[in-house]
Scaffold this active site. Structure first.
Site, PDB file in Angstrom:
ATOM      1  N   ARG A 114      -6.707  76.367  43.625  1.00  0.00           N
ATOM      2  CA  ARG A 114      -6.254  75.683  42.413  1.00  0.00           C
ATOM      3  C   ARG A 114      -7.167  75.921  41.215  1.00  0.00           C
ATOM      4  NH1 ARG A 114      -2.999  70.708  43.087  1.00  0.00           N
ATOM      5  NH2 ARG A 114      -2.177  70.716  45.181  1.00  0.00           N
ATOM      6  N   ARG A 195      -8.596  66.712  53.866  1.00  0.00           N
ATOM      7  CA  ARG A 195      -8.532  68.083  53.317  1.00  0.00           C
ATOM      8  C   ARG A 195      -9.902  68.738  53.402  1.00  0.00           C
ATOM      9  NH1 ARG A 195      -5.304  67.870  47.618  1.00  0.00           N
ATOM     10  NH2 ARG A 195      -4.663  69.983  48.131  1.00  0.00           N
TER      11      ARG A 195
END
Ligand code: FAD
Length: 433
Positions: A114, A195
């Site tokens: 990202r 995560r």
């Protein structure tokens, strides 16, 4: 806007510098007829250090926004000879029994880190387009103009205000009130996710040490059990493996997340391993390679009855925040951005027809985005063996997993723009992109 027959100097303010807001700003900035200012609450652009996946529909929107080439500079694809594999599906318990493979023709798993992606995009924003430390707190409008107010006491007047300020949007309530709808507060979904990112050589070594097949490292995987699933895919040209491990509490229909608890926090590996203690060796080995996971409480919003109130428009997560189970949330924000970029950049746009143009955005983008929200939730039920038809039946699961995403990926966002132009009576013009 100066007059009714020209869109010269259409003043557009975009609030929120995430993927949706920046994607739209980048395209509009190339258009000399509009003045674009992007307001971001944070002191700089920023994304979390995690991976994100895009479907073929989202990559088409990226191409349409003129950022496809930049995307391809930093993206990752499933390596040969599995180029078209989106995910392989396995049981999360026992020996990671193979269940099915989902193929995305011509694309496979298309992913990016990202922060790398946002970095590449924001370097193309012309100097002065973005203003930072500008937290929008409210808006008012008078029919032809919107005035957005910021926490620092300043305000900004524009012809069109695009709210791209994410799931906790400060501007969504204004749109909901304007269309006589109840406010749409974020809802805790009952699903939480750990995560982490793993160096792929480290993970390969850990798999080899346990006699596990390193194919599970190189090719995107989903491990499924009742009420949980874990996904992995490579990013940073295969050097890093992105991992998300989901668990869902389905003991209540109205799960609550404490109002004062953060949605994202650091957690310990020990806590994570405790939650996955009875999973199979492959997923546990993955988790053992993540010393400092983060813990996310996943929220969404209800399907909204409208995205537009006069001169204020919702896009991205501000309009349709959803569970991430189809890897489609940001892709929907990009479809919004692409649609608006093409329509607002069209030379036939005028002050007179702006409301009709915005109506086509609501008519054409909202039903699809709502369907993606709805099916994202349903997909989580399927992955976590709670689909009413499939349950834990491996044959039905396999068929559904292999086929259920095609409608989402096969969509060409250009068809929405063509349909909007047709509804507005705008003849196709070959010169217009
Ligand atoms: P955001 O990214 O939330 O950006 C909003 C921006 O607005 C931020 O920069 C914020 O600082 C700013 N802002 C907020 N409030 C204000 C304010 N009042 N004033 C000014 N600025 C403000 N999607 C995919 O397509 N593929 C995936 O693989 C995927 N995986 C995901 C995995 C997880 C675990 C999660 C949680 C989500 C995932 N998503 C995925 C969804 C995706 O992350 C979001 O849909 C997407 O990032 C939303 O982008 P956005 O620009 O609309 O909003």
């Amino acid at each position: 806007m100066n007059n009714n027959s020209s869109k010269k100097n259409l003043r557009i303010a975009i609030v929120g510098g995430g993927i949706s807001g920046v994607g739209l700003a980048l395209d509009l900035c190339r258009n000399s007829d509009v003045e674009v200012t992007l307001f971001e609450a944070a002191p700089a652009f920023g994304e979390v250090g995690a991976g994100i996946a895009f479907g073929a529909n989202a990559v088409r929107a990226l191409d349409g926004l003129g950022i496809g080439e930049d995307y391809r500079k930093v993206d990752d694809r499933t390596p040969a000879p599995w180029e078209e594999v989106w995910f392989e599906w396995r049981r999360g318990d026992g020996e990671a029994k193979y269940l099915a493979t989902t193929v995305m023709p011509g694309m496979g798993q298309s992913t990016v880190h990202r922060a790398d992606f946002l970095d590449v995009l924001t370097t193309h924003l012309p100097e002065g387009t973005a203003q930072f430390n500008k937290r929008a707190v409210g808006v008012e409008q008078n029919g032809t103009e919107a005035r957005v107010f910021f926490a620092d006491g300043t305000d900004f007047v524009c012809d069109l205000l695009i709210a791209a300020d994410g799931i906790k949007s400060a501007l969504r309530a204004h749109v909901m009130e304007g269309i006589d709808a109840p406010p749409a507060e974020p809802r805790f979904t009952g699903t939480c996710a750990y995560r982490g990112m793993i160096d792929s050589d480290t993970l390969r070594a850990a798999f080899l040490a346990k006699g596990l097949n390193t194919h599970l490292v190189d090719v995107p995987q989903m491990y499924l059990v009742k009420d949980g699933h874990i996904l992995t895919f490579p990013v940073k040209q295969g050097r890093v493996i992105n991992m998300v491990a989901f668990l869902t509490d389905r003991s209540t229909d109205t799960p609550q997340w404490p109002a004062d608890a953060p949605w994202v926090r650091k957690t310990t590996q020990a806590d994570m391993l405790k939650d996955f203690a009875d999973w199979g060796e492959a997923p546990r080995t993955l988790l053992e390679c993540i010393p400092e996971p983060t813990y996310w409480a996943l929220h969404d919003i209800a399907e909204l009855p409208g995205y537009v109130h006069n001169r204020v428009v919702l896009i991205g997560d501000a309009a349709h925040a959803m569970l991430p189970h189809q890897g489609a949330g940001a892709g929907q924000g990009l479809e919004d951005a692409y649609f608006l970029a093409r329509m607002l950049g069209d030379p036939r746009l005028t002050a007179d027809n702006l409301p009709a143009v915005l109506a086509t955005y609501d008519e054409l983008r909202r039903p699809r985005a709502c369907k993606v929200q709805r099916t994202s939730w349903e997909t989580g039920e399927l992955f976590e063996m709670r689909d009413p038809e499939a349950g834990d039946n491996e044959q039905i699961l396999a068929v559904k997993l292999e086929t259920r995403f095609n409608w989402l990926w096969n969509h060409d966002p250009a068809s929405d723009v063509a349909e909007a132009r047709a509804r507005l009576g705008w003849e196709p013009q070959s010169a217009i992109a």
